[in-house]
Design a protein around this motif. Structure first.
Motif, PDB file in Angstrom:
ATOM      1  N   ASP A  10      14.563 -16.854  -7.892  1.00 39.40           N
ATOM      2  CA  ASP A  10      13.544 -16.193  -7.295  1.00 39.40           C
ATOM      3  C   ASP A  10      14.142 -15.132  -6.358  1.00 39.40           C
ATOM      4  O   ASP A  10      13.614 -14.205  -6.015  1.00 39.40           O
ATOM      5  CB  ASP A  10      12.635 -17.065  -6.545  1.00 39.40           C
ATOM      6  N   VAL A  14      13.468 -11.062  -5.938  1.00 38.04           N
ATOM      7  CA  VAL A  14      12.924 -10.460  -4.704  1.00 38.04           C
ATOM      8  C   VAL A  14      13.876  -9.326  -4.145  1.00 38.04           C
ATOM      9  O   VAL A  14      13.584  -8.327  -3.832  1.00 38.04           O
ATOM     10  CB  VAL A  14      12.458 -11.425  -3.755  1.00 38.04           C
ATOM     11  N   GLU A  17      13.698  -6.362  -6.429  1.00 38.96           N
ATOM     12  CA  GLU A  17      12.489  -5.183  -5.957  1.00 38.96           C
ATOM     13  C   GLU A  17      13.015  -4.678  -4.411  1.00 38.96           C
ATOM     14  O   GLU A  17      12.462  -3.409  -4.475  1.00 38.96           O
ATOM     15  CB  GLU A  17      11.502  -6.294  -5.732  1.00 38.96           C
ATOM     16  N   ARG A 101       6.388  -3.213   1.505  1.00 38.93           N
ATOM     17  CA  ARG A 101       5.865  -4.304   0.677  1.00 38.93           C
ATOM     18  C   ARG A 101       6.936  -5.105  -0.350  1.00 38.93           C
ATOM     19  O   ARG A 101       6.844  -6.216  -0.451  1.00 38.93           O
ATOM     20  CB  ARG A 101       5.136  -3.667  -0.770  1.00 38.93           C
ATOM     21  N   ALA A 102       8.125  -4.522  -0.470  1.00 37.03           N
ATOM     22  CA  ALA A 102       9.262  -5.071  -0.846  1.00 37.03           C
ATOM     23  C   ALA A 102       9.975  -6.281   0.116  1.00 37.03           C
ATOM     24  O   ALA A 102      10.389  -7.296  -0.049  1.00 37.03           O
ATOM     25  CB  ALA A 102      10.328  -4.208  -1.399  1.00 37.03           C
ATOM     26  N   TRP A 105       7.987  -9.473   0.069  1.00 40.07           N
ATOM     27  CA  TRP A 105       8.438 -10.470  -0.781  1.00 40.07           C
ATOM     28  C   TRP A 105       9.557 -11.193  -0.392  1.00 40.07           C
ATOM     29  O   TRP A 105       9.568 -12.520  -0.430  1.00 40.07           O
ATOM     30  CB  TRP A 105       8.730  -9.867  -2.009  1.00 40.07           C
ATOM     31  N   ALA A 108       8.947 -14.304   1.856  1.00 36.87           N
ATOM     32  CA  ALA A 108       8.308 -15.238   1.170  1.00 36.87           C
ATOM     33  C   ALA A 108       9.422 -16.225   0.438  1.00 36.87           C
ATOM     34  O   ALA A 108       8.880 -17.364  -0.194  1.00 36.87           O
ATOM     35  CB  ALA A 108       7.312 -15.048   0.266  1.00 36.87           C
TER      36      ALA A 108
END
Length: 145
Positions: A10, A14, A17, A101-102, A105, A108
């Protein structure tokens, strides 16, 4: 897949991205630095290209620390067709919104260091977007906020 490897996967996802957004930002700001219609925008563009290069290096290092492979840089990214002040400003606000926006992520991620980095990058992208004439969203980084 173990929980630890899922978390690492994960994190790598992220980070990839966020790196893609930074690649595009560096390309965009170098374009602005060389093509904007006025000296102020060109100077700001070159300075911000340097900031995004530092962020790109930081994210790349974080990716490698997690045994990830940084994504490939594209040979080209979308650019505005006009180089007038308003077109450049709108273009850069869009670039910063993509970075926000990147970064969201990253906030999170299970990894505390990535959450901290994401929070800082989200704040930086939001401030830069505002400096270029963007509007403050109630939830920066979210689509349609």
């Amino acid at each position: 897949m173990s929980e630890e490897s899922e978390t690492a996967g994960d994190a790598v996802s992220v980070l990839a991205e966020a790196l893609r957004a930074e690649y595009a930002a560096v390309y965009a700001y170098e374009f602005v630095g060389g093509s904007a219609g006025d000296e102020d925008r060109r100077s700001r563009g070159l300075a911000l290209a340097g900031e995004h290069k530092s962020t790109r290096a930081e994210l790349r290092e974080a990716m490698l620390d997690r045994d990830g492979s940084p994504p490939a840089v594209r040979p080209t990214y979308p650019l505005p067709s006009d180089k007038d002040g308003r077109s450049i400003d709108d273009f850069v606000v869009g670039v910063e919104n993509t970075c926000a926006r990147a970064a969201l992520w990253l906030t999170a991620a299970d990894d505390t260091d990535l959450r901290t980095t994401g929070t800082r990058l989200l704040q930086e992208a939001t401030v830069r977007a505002l400096e270029w004439g963007g509007e403050l969203d109630s939830l920066p980084g979210f689509e349609g906020s």
